[in-house]
Design an enzyme around this catalytic site. Structure first.
Site, short mmCIF file in Angstrom:
data_model
loop_
_atom_site.label_atom_id
_atom_site.label_comp_id
_atom_site.label_asym_id
_atom_site.label_seq_id
_atom_site.Cartn_x
_atom_site.Cartn_y
_atom_site.Cartn_z
N GLY A 126 -5.24 -3.52 6.46
CA GLY A 126 -4.53 -3.22 7.69
C GLY A 126 -4.73 -1.78 8.12
N LYS A 129 -2.92 4.95 -2.97
CA LYS A 129 -3.85 5.89 -2.35
C LYS A 129 -4.07 7.06 -3.31
CE LYS A 129 -4.22 4.01 1.86
NZ LYS A 129 -5.48 3.69 2.56
N SER A 184 0.86 -1.18 0.00
CA SER A 184 0.00 0.00 0.00
C SER A 184 0.89 1.23 0.00
CB SER A 184 -0.90 0.00 1.23
OG SER A 184 -1.72 1.15 1.26
N GLU A 223 -11.17 0.90 -4.00
CA GLU A 223 -11.58 0.74 -2.61
C GLU A 223 -12.20 2.02 -2.05
OE1 GLU A 223 -9.57 -0.61 1.67
OE2 GLU A 223 -8.37 -0.58 -0.17
N ASP A 252 -14.77 -0.69 2.47
CA ASP A 252 -13.89 -0.73 3.63
C ASP A 252 -14.61 -0.05 4.78
OD1 ASP A 252 -11.94 -0.29 5.58
OD2 ASP A 252 -10.50 0.64 4.25
N ASP A 300 -7.17 3.19 -3.75
CA ASP A 300 -7.89 3.36 -2.49
C ASP A 300 -8.15 4.84 -2.27
OD1 ASP A 300 -8.98 3.28 0.02
OD2 ASP A 300 -7.23 2.43 1.02
N LYS A 307 -11.10 -5.50 7.70
CA LYS A 307 -10.09 -5.08 8.68
C LYS A 307 -10.54 -5.56 10.05
CE LYS A 307 -8.30 -1.06 6.19
NZ LYS A 307 -8.28 0.42 6.11
N LYS A 318 -1.32 -1.21 -4.29
CA LYS A 318 -2.46 -0.35 -3.96
C LYS A 318 -1.96 1.08 -3.85
CE LYS A 318 -4.57 -0.22 0.24
NZ LYS A 318 -5.52 -0.61 1.31
#
Length: 370
Positions: A291, A164, A136, A214, A239, A189, A263, A162
Site C-alpha cells: 500500500g 521499516k 507495517s 523488501e 517493490d 522493508d 502496489k 513489517k
C-alpha cells in the site's frame, strides 16, 4: 461505459501519528481523488502520489498536471469503453506517470463492476471472500519503542509484522522483535536504503528467519538484487524496482527476486497489477499487495486485487483505524481475530464515500466535462 464527467479533488488527511521510513517522516497524506461519472454510475479511485518525490518521481502536483492535461483528454477521446484494459494502449504514449494513470484505470474498473452488478473482486477474477492483512510499522526511536508498537498491533489481531529499517536502525530492532515475539511472520522493508557494501548486515538478517526483505537496494535496480538474492536464504522482495510487466519479467529471469510487492498505483492500475500477478503465477513467484499509506478508497481496490489466487502473503491492508481518526469510506475496514479482511459483497468497490469527510479533506476541486 461512456464517461461524461470527471471530478478531481486534491485532498490531505492527517496521520494519527507520523509515519517514518528511511526517506523521512510524514505527518500528512496527500492524494488525488478521481470520480468518473457515467449516466447511471460513479467510479472512484485515487492517485496515491505523495506530496514530495521521495518514493517515486510522481507527486500530487505532477499527478494533477498529467490527469488534467493529458490522461483525461485521452480517456474522453476514446468515447464508449467496453473494458478498462482499453486504456492501456492509448496511455502507453505517455511515459511512466503510473500513479496518475492508476486513478483512471481503477475508477473504470469500479464502473465496470457496478455496471455489471458484480463485485470488483469478481470482475478481476478473485477467488477469496477474505484476505489476510499484516501491519507495517515505521521506524521507531529505539528497539523498546518498536516492541511496544508491535505488541499493540498484535493484540489487535495482526500476525504479520513489517518493520521499516535503515542503516543504524536495523539488526538490533529486528533481533528484539524476534526475541520477544518468537516465530511470528516478520519481514523488513528498507525502501532502497542499502547497497551491496552492506552484505554483512544482510547476512545477519539472513539468520533471523524473516519471510522476506523488501527492496533493500536501489529503487531502480534489478542487477544487484540478483547478486544479493544469490547469497541469501531469505526472499528478496522487489517493490520500487517493478513498474511494469516487463520489469517483473526481467527481474524473474535474472533471479533478482523470489516475491514481488504489487502496489496498484506504482504499476499503473488494476489492469497492470493483474497482468503482473498472472506472469508471476506462471513462474511460481508468489506476490502480495502493498500500500501507499492509503485511505479506505485505495484500500478497497487493494482488497479486491488481493483476492486473486497468487497473492500468497498477507498484504498491507490494515483496518481504517490504523492510520486515520476518520476514514473517508463507510463501512470502515476492519479485521477479525485472524487478521482477515472481508472482501465486499456489494457491486464495485463495495464501499461508499462519506461526503462530509471528502469535503472536509478537500482543498482543491475541478470538474471536467466531455
Amino acid at each position: 461505459m461512456k464517461v461524461e464527467k470527471i471530478v478531481l479533488r486534491k485532498m490531505k488527511i492527517t496521520f494519527k501519528t507520523p509515519f517514518e521510513t528511511s526517506f523521512g517522516a510524514m505527518a500528512e497524506k496527500h492524494f488525488i481523488l478521481a470520480a468518473l461519472h457515467t449516466k447511471d454510475h460513479v467510479g472512484y479511485a485515487d492517485c496515491p502520489a505523495f506530496g514530495s518525490p521521495w518514493y517515486s518521481e510522481e507527486t500530487i502536483t505532477t499527478g494533477w498536471h498529467m490527469l488534467n492535461d493529458f490522461l483525461i483528454p485521452i480517456l474522453f477521446d476514446l468515447g464508449d469503453i467496453s473494458h478498462p484494459s482499453e486504456l492501456t494502449e492509448p496511455f502507453s504514449q505517455i511515459r511512466r506517470n503510473n500513479m496518475a494513470k492508476s486513478a483512471l484505470d481503477c475508477a473504470l474498473w469500479d464502473l465496470y463492476a457496478k455496471e455489471r452488478n458484480i463485485t470488483l473482486s469478481q470482475a478481476l477474477g478473485g477467488m477469496r471472500d477474505k484476505v489476510e492483512t499484516g501491519i507495517s510499522i515505521g521506524i521507531q526511536k529505539s528497539p523498546d519503542d518498536l516492541l511496544r508498537v508491535v505488541e499493540q498491533f498484535m493484540a489487535e489481531g495482526y500476525r504479520r509484522v513489517k518493520v521499516k529499517i535503515k542503516p543504524g536502525k536495523d539488526i538490533k530492532y529486528l533481533e528484539a522483535v524476534r526475541k520477544r515475539f518468537g516465530d511470528i511472520m516478520l519481514m523488513a522493508d528498507a525502501n532502497s536504503a542499502y547497497t551491496l557494501k552492506d552484505i554483512d548486515v544482510f547476512k545477519e538478517m539472513d539468520d533471523l528467519g524473516m519471510i522476506m526483505i523488501e527492496q533493500p537496494l536501489s529503487h531502480d535496480d534489478i542487477v544487484d538484487h540478483a547478486k544479493l538474492q544469490a547469497v541469501m536464504k531469505t526472499r528478496i522482495c522487489l517493490d520500487e524496482s517493478i513498474h511494469s510487466v516487463d520489469d517483473a519479467r526481467h527481474a524473474i529471469e535474472l533471479g533478482s527476486t523470489k516475491t514481488i510487492n504489487i502496489k496498484v498505483g506504482r504499476v499503473g492500475g488494476l489492469t497492470q497489477a493483474k497482468r503482473i500477478h498472472d506472469l508471476c503465477e506462471a513462474h511460481n513467484i508468489p506476490v502480495w499487495c502493498g500500500g501507499m499509506l492509503d485511505t479506505g478508497l485505495a484500500r478497497a481496490h487493494n482488497i479486491a486485487i488481493a483476492s486473486l489466487p497468487n497473492y500468497k502473503f498477507p498484504g498491507d491492508l490494515p483496518a481504517s483505524t490504523r492510520y486515520w481518526h476518520q476514514d473517508i469510506i463507510t463501512p470502515p475496514i476492519t479485521i477479525d481475530k485472524n487478521a482477515m479482511v472481508e472482501v465486499p459483497a456489494r457491486p464495485g468497490i463495495g464501499f461508499d464515500l462519506i461526503p462530509e469527510m471528502v469535503d472536509k479533506f478537500t482543498y482543491e476541486k475541478k470538474e471536467l466535462l466531455r
